[in-house]
Design an enzyme around this catalytic site. Structure first.
Site: not given
Ligand code: LLP
Length: 427
Positions: A326, A357, A386
């Site tokens: 991240r 690296c 994540y």
């Molecule tokens: N619902 C849908 C349709 C989504 O696309 C996502 C997240 C969530 C729920 C949940 O979101 P949350 O409550 O976790 O914010 N890899 C990124 C985050 C990508 C989120 C993608 N979709 C990071 O590390 O910040």
């Protein structure tokens, strides 16, 4: 963040001494507090599910998914949102009730659709009409009736990193709010014997501290719900408002309790339904990060300590971007503590460098720490979401194990990868 204590100068998390846990399981190590997950689930129940009737909560499993996580959610009656055959497979292997699974994804493959329909997932959230055709055909061939939602791009810009903002007009996710496109889709589904449209879905973005994007998106959706009722006679029974509720990573972050998002949304929904003479749909939320993010920490052992006089001190750890991509991907910032020196004054600022690296493999640029020695244990906070789910084997580093802690007990829930695992699929 609760359950953080200091005992015998050591960092205690989930009632367990993190220095002992690092010794027992080695590092790098993901540690997840069941106590914090339980607190979050309790808050969901108290401030959403029990407070408002006709509501459901599903966990966005992309944040962190293991068999044990599925078992916890199953026990608590929380559903799961999956976005791939792999996530669905994990839920199936944990005996997760399929009616509580929502299947997402902006480019589901035919194989994944067949897998989801055969598994009788509760809902498929349709992202586009190419996918809808496949779902119809698969459902027809299998003699199934599939319940779906349409994912709508509400055209709302969220105040977050551009890579995790999803609700704006220019987005790869969802069906754009263009009347001809949407009406055609609804009319098509209304005639279908194998697909039943239940309502709509939106997700405005992730790591949000303000409720404005959700509220704006809701307003747009309410107008849509009224419009499609009047024009094509479609009555919306379900409205999934996604996730995105922000958590604490670093000083200055201002996460809000769940009710800060939920209460105005539910009030607006009820008011607008009365005003527009609409049936009040079931409301579904999909938090991921908010449930597990602060419940996780990562333990590392400090190795090389390189002081460049007048420049900075690089402190090398035994993990880095493969276990937490991240910072490199989103400039994400983290805080950390030295788990075995909780009593010492923080007298230095150092840079925590991963072991890959890559010059960009820096976990924390400026961390205030006590005087460090090789062998000290660094605990990086808020790594529950994540991290494990986005981990890689870059530089052939084995993925860390995951240990669940709670009320002073600990339990290994994912084994550390071995060197043999790293080549197990090589031919
Ligand atoms: N619902 C849908 C349709 C989504 O696309 C996502 C997240 C969530 C729920 C949940 O979101 P949350 O409550 O976790 O914010 N890899 C990124 C985050 C990508 C989120 C993608 N979709 C990071 O590390 O910040």
């Amino acid at each position: 963040m609760s359950n953080i204590n200091v005992e015998n100068k050591h960092f205690v998390f989930g009632g367990c001494d993190m220095v002992e846990i690092a010794k027992q399981y080695k590092t790098p190590l993901y540690v997840l507090s069941k106590d914090i997950i339980d607190e979050r689930i309790y808050e969901i129940k108290k401030d959403f599910l029990q407070k408002y009737s006709n509501t459901r909560a599903v966990y966005a499993s992309k944040a962190f998914l293991t068999l044990e996580m599925c078992r916890i959610l199953k026990k608590e009656g929380i559903g799961i949102d999956v976005v791939s055959g792999g996530e669905l497979y994990t839920a199936i292997k944990a005996d997760f009730p399929m009616e509580n699974v929502i299947f997402h994804g902006n480019n589901k493959t035919l194989d994944e659709i067949e897998f989801a329909v055969k598994s009788r997932v509760g809902r498929i959230v349709v992202d586009n009409f190419y996918e809808l055709e496949m779902i119809e055909k698969v459902a027809k061939d299998l003699g199934e009736k599939v319940k779906i939602l349409f994912r709508i791009t509400p055209g709302v810009d969220s105040h977050t990193h551009k890579f995790i903002s999803t609700g704006q007009v220019d987005s790869k996710f969802g069906i754009p709010l263009v009347e001809e496109i949407l009406h055609k889709g609804i009319i098509k589904v209304q005639k279908s014997l194998n697909v039943e449209l239940r309502g709509f879905h939106f997700h405005v973005g992730s790591q949000l501290f303000e409720n404005t994007s959700h509220i704006k998106a809701l307003d747009i959706l309410m107008r849509l719900i009224k419009e499609v009722k009047d024009t094509v006679g479609f009555e919306t029974k379900e409205l999934n408002i996604g996730g995105g509720f922000g958590i604490y990573y670093k000083e200055g972050d201002d996460p809000k309790p769940l009710q800060y998002f939920i209460d105005p949304i539910m009030k607006d929904l009820q008011d607008r339904c009365t005003e527009l003479n609409l049936f009040v749909p079931q409301v579904i939320i999909e938090p991921g990060r908010w449930i597990v993010g602060e419940a996780g920490i990562t333990l590392y052992t400090i190795g090389s300590i390189k002081n460049i006089p007048g420049v900075r001190t690089y402190v090398g750890i035994d993990g880095g971007m493969p276990d937490n991509p991240r910072p490199a991907l989103y400039d994400a910032q983290y805080e950390g503590v030295i788990a075995n020196k909780m009593d010492l004054p923080k007298s230095k600022v150092v840079t925590i460098a991963g072991k890959c690296c890559e010059s960009g493999d820096i976990l924390i640029w400026d961390l205030k720490v006590p005087i460090l020695e090789s062998g000290d244990i660094l605990a990086v906070k808020s790594t529950g979401a994540y991290n494990y789910s986005m981990a890689s084997n870059y530089n052939k580093l084995p993925r860390p194990a995951v240990v669940m802690v709670g009320k002073g007990e600990n339990q290994l829930i994912v084994k550390r990868e071995t060197y043999d695992d790293l080549i197990s699929r090589d031919i």
